[in-house]
Design a protein around this motif. Sequence first.
Motif, PDB file in Angstrom:
ATOM      1  N   ARG A 115     -14.263 -10.726   7.428  1.00  0.00           N
ATOM      2  CA  ARG A 115     -13.994  -9.580   8.303  1.00  0.00           C
ATOM      3  C   ARG A 115     -14.316  -8.213   7.720  1.00  0.00           C
ATOM      4  O   ARG A 115     -14.350  -7.230   8.463  1.00  0.00           O
ATOM      5  CB  ARG A 115     -12.523  -9.566   8.704  1.00  0.00           C
ATOM      6  N   CYS A 116     -14.481  -8.127   6.414  1.00  0.00           N
ATOM      7  CA  CYS A 116     -14.628  -6.804   5.798  1.00  0.00           C
ATOM      8  C   CYS A 116     -15.645  -6.868   4.655  1.00  0.00           C
ATOM      9  O   CYS A 116     -15.296  -6.686   3.488  1.00  0.00           O
ATOM     10  CB  CYS A 116     -13.264  -6.342   5.292  1.00  0.00           C
ATOM     11  N   PRO A 117     -16.910  -7.106   4.987  1.00  0.00           N
ATOM     12  CA  PRO A 117     -17.912  -7.330   3.942  1.00  0.00           C
ATOM     13  C   PRO A 117     -18.166  -6.133   3.028  1.00  0.00           C
ATOM     14  O   PRO A 117     -18.656  -6.310   1.916  1.00  0.00           O
ATOM     15  CB  PRO A 117     -19.167  -7.694   4.739  1.00  0.00           C
ATOM     16  N   TRP A 118     -17.823  -4.945   3.463  1.00  0.00           N
ATOM     17  CA  TRP A 118     -18.060  -3.771   2.623  1.00  0.00           C
ATOM     18  C   TRP A 118     -16.987  -3.590   1.539  1.00  0.00           C
ATOM     19  O   TRP A 118     -17.189  -2.849   0.577  1.00  0.00           O
ATOM     20  CB  TRP A 118     -18.151  -2.501   3.478  1.00  0.00           C
ATOM     21  N   ALA A 119     -15.850  -4.254   1.681  1.00  0.00           N
ATOM     22  CA  ALA A 119     -14.750  -4.080   0.726  1.00  0.00           C
ATOM     23  C   ALA A 119     -15.057  -4.792  -0.592  1.00  0.00           C
ATOM     24  O   ALA A 119     -15.673  -5.854  -0.618  1.00  0.00           O
ATOM     25  CB  ALA A 119     -13.450  -4.624   1.314  1.00  0.00           C
ATOM     26  N   ASP A 120     -14.599  -4.214  -1.680  1.00  0.00           N
ATOM     27  CA  ASP A 120     -14.721  -4.838  -2.995  1.00  0.00           C
ATOM     28  C   ASP A 120     -13.598  -5.864  -3.132  1.00  0.00           C
ATOM     29  O   ASP A 120     -12.429  -5.516  -3.284  1.00  0.00           O
ATOM     30  CB  ASP A 120     -14.619  -3.777  -4.090  1.00  0.00           C
ATOM     31  N   VAL A 121     -13.961  -7.128  -3.051  1.00  0.00           N
ATOM     32  CA  VAL A 121     -12.974  -8.214  -3.055  1.00  0.00           C
ATOM     33  C   VAL A 121     -12.106  -8.160  -4.310  1.00  0.00           C
ATOM     34  O   VAL A 121     -10.887  -8.333  -4.232  1.00  0.00           O
ATOM     35  CB  VAL A 121     -13.670  -9.592  -2.923  1.00  0.00           C
ATOM     36  N   HIS A 122     -12.705  -7.889  -5.451  1.00  0.00           N
ATOM     37  CA  HIS A 122     -11.941  -7.879  -6.701  1.00  0.00           C
ATOM     38  C   HIS A 122     -10.907  -6.756  -6.715  1.00  0.00           C
ATOM     39  O   HIS A 122      -9.762  -6.963  -7.128  1.00  0.00           O
ATOM     40  CB  HIS A 122     -12.882  -7.780  -7.898  1.00  0.00           C
ATOM     41  N   ASP A 123     -11.301  -5.562  -6.259  1.00  0.00           N
ATOM     42  CA  ASP A 123     -10.359  -4.441  -6.219  1.00  0.00           C
ATOM     43  C   ASP A 123      -9.197  -4.734  -5.280  1.00  0.00           C
ATOM     44  O   ASP A 123      -8.031  -4.536  -5.636  1.00  0.00           O
ATOM     45  CB  ASP A 123     -11.058  -3.155  -5.752  1.00  0.00           C
ATOM     46  N   VAL A 124      -9.515  -5.200  -4.082  1.00  0.00           N
ATOM     47  CA  VAL A 124      -8.461  -5.472  -3.095  1.00  0.00           C
ATOM     48  C   VAL A 124      -7.555  -6.596  -3.586  1.00  0.00           C
ATOM     49  O   VAL A 124      -6.330  -6.507  -3.481  1.00  0.00           O
ATOM     50  CB  VAL A 124      -9.066  -5.805  -1.716  1.00  0.00           C
ATOM     51  N   LEU A 125      -8.133  -7.621  -4.149  1.00  0.00           N
ATOM     52  CA  LEU A 125      -7.345  -8.745  -4.645  1.00  0.00           C
ATOM     53  C   LEU A 125      -6.407  -8.312  -5.773  1.00  0.00           C
ATOM     54  O   LEU A 125      -5.258  -8.760  -5.841  1.00  0.00           O
ATOM     55  CB  LEU A 125      -8.269  -9.864  -5.109  1.00  0.00           C
ATOM     56  N   LEU A 126      -6.867  -7.435  -6.627  1.00  0.00           N
ATOM     57  CA  LEU A 126      -6.011  -6.932  -7.704  1.00  0.00           C
ATOM     58  C   LEU A 126      -4.834  -6.139  -7.128  1.00  0.00           C
ATOM     59  O   LEU A 126      -3.684  -6.299  -7.569  1.00  0.00           O
ATOM     60  CB  LEU A 126      -6.818  -6.071  -8.675  1.00  0.00           C
ATOM     61  N   VAL A 127      -5.087  -5.328  -6.115  1.00  0.00           N
ATOM     62  CA  VAL A 127      -4.012  -4.558  -5.483  1.00  0.00           C
ATOM     63  C   VAL A 127      -3.035  -5.492  -4.773  1.00  0.00           C
ATOM     64  O   VAL A 127      -1.811  -5.343  -4.899  1.00  0.00           O
ATOM     65  CB  VAL A 127      -4.584  -3.485  -4.532  1.00  0.00           C
ATOM     66  N   VAL A 128      -3.549  -6.469  -4.040  1.00  0.00           N
ATOM     67  CA  VAL A 128      -2.676  -7.453  -3.381  1.00  0.00           C
ATOM     68  C   VAL A 128      -1.809  -8.156  -4.419  1.00  0.00           C
ATOM     69  O   VAL A 128      -0.596  -8.292  -4.242  1.00  0.00           O
ATOM     70  CB  VAL A 128      -3.510  -8.472  -2.564  1.00  0.00           C
ATOM     71  N   SER A 129      -2.410  -8.602  -5.498  1.00  0.00           N
ATOM     72  CA  SER A 129      -1.662  -9.297  -6.554  1.00  0.00           C
ATOM     73  C   SER A 129      -0.572  -8.412  -7.139  1.00  0.00           C
ATOM     74  O   SER A 129       0.559  -8.865  -7.353  1.00  0.00           O
ATOM     75  CB  SER A 129      -2.608  -9.744  -7.666  1.00  0.00           C
ATOM     76  N   GLU A 130      -0.897  -7.167  -7.382  1.00  0.00           N
ATOM     77  CA  GLU A 130       0.081  -6.236  -7.958  1.00  0.00           C
ATOM     78  C   GLU A 130       1.233  -5.987  -6.995  1.00  0.00           C
ATOM     79  O   GLU A 130       2.407  -6.052  -7.378  1.00  0.00           O
ATOM     80  CB  GLU A 130      -0.606  -4.917  -8.324  1.00  0.00           C
ATOM     81  N   LEU A 131       0.923  -5.712  -5.727  1.00  0.00           N
ATOM     82  CA  LEU A 131       1.982  -5.400  -4.768  1.00  0.00           C
ATOM     83  C   LEU A 131       2.856  -6.610  -4.457  1.00  0.00           C
ATOM     84  O   LEU A 131       4.084  -6.492  -4.361  1.00  0.00           O
ATOM     85  CB  LEU A 131       1.384  -4.816  -3.488  1.00  0.00           C
ATOM     86  N   LEU A 132       2.253  -7.779  -4.314  1.00  0.00           N
ATOM     87  CA  LEU A 132       3.060  -8.985  -4.086  1.00  0.00           C
ATOM     88  C   LEU A 132       3.872  -9.337  -5.326  1.00  0.00           C
ATOM     89  O   LEU A 132       5.033  -9.733  -5.231  1.00  0.00           O
ATOM     90  CB  LEU A 132       2.184 -10.166  -3.667  1.00  0.00           C
ATOM     91  N   GLY A 133       3.264  -9.203  -6.489  1.00  0.00           N
ATOM     92  CA  GLY A 133       3.986  -9.465  -7.732  1.00  0.00           C
ATOM     93  C   GLY A 133       5.203  -8.562  -7.877  1.00  0.00           C
ATOM     94  O   GLY A 133       6.290  -9.016  -8.269  1.00  0.00           O
ATOM     95  N   ASN A 134       5.043  -7.284  -7.528  1.00  0.00           N
ATOM     96  CA  ASN A 134       6.175  -6.362  -7.590  1.00  0.00           C
ATOM     97  C   ASN A 134       7.244  -6.727  -6.571  1.00  0.00           C
ATOM     98  O   ASN A 134       8.438  -6.622  -6.857  1.00  0.00           O
ATOM     99  CB  ASN A 134       5.709  -4.924  -7.359  1.00  0.00           C
ATOM    100  N   ALA A 135       6.820  -7.142  -5.383  1.00  0.00           N
ATOM    101  CA  ALA A 135       7.790  -7.541  -4.364  1.00  0.00           C
ATOM    102  C   ALA A 135       8.625  -8.725  -4.846  1.00  0.00           C
ATOM    103  O   ALA A 135       9.833  -8.769  -4.633  1.00  0.00           O
ATOM    104  CB  ALA A 135       7.089  -7.877  -3.049  1.00  0.00           C
ATOM    105  N   VAL A 136       7.987  -9.666  -5.499  1.00  0.00           N
ATOM    106  CA  VAL A 136       8.708 -10.838  -6.012  1.00  0.00           C
ATOM    107  C   VAL A 136       9.591 -10.454  -7.201  1.00  0.00           C
ATOM    108  O   VAL A 136      10.747 -10.854  -7.291  1.00  0.00           O
ATOM    109  CB  VAL A 136       7.712 -11.957  -6.398  1.00  0.00           C
TER     110      VAL A 136
END
Length: 125
Positions: A25-46
């Motif tokens: 759905r979002c081919p222009w996004a940098d997968v690695h950058d977004v994945l790192l942010v997702v990991s950080e935010l979910l990790g903090n939530a847990v």
Amino acid sequence: MLVLDSARTDTARARRATVRFLRDRCPWADVHDVLLVVSELLGNAVRHTDGDWLLHMTCRRESLVLEVHDSSTDRPIPRDGDPVDGGGFGWGIVEELTSSVTVRPHAAGKAVRAVWHPADAATRA
């Protein structure tokens, strides 16, 4: 749109779903950058709440928006990273890899909203 919550999935599956969503759905996004942010935010939530979280992601031509809701009203606290004992690097990474990041309290806790714009993603590439 991608919507996941801790009642139905875990953080590892959420990361895999994020990668699929971005590729589809979002081919222009940098997968690695977004994945790192997702990991950080979910990790903090847990780590810093009772562990419940909700992830909501949308991608349009003009922006990719990620929101992670958790049960804590505490805002993330920026601090210097500690290379010896670990920790303290995450919020700086989130700020560096996104076009903008905001924190909004709500009745059940808070939402951390990270936004990416195509032009910013192209600049970092």
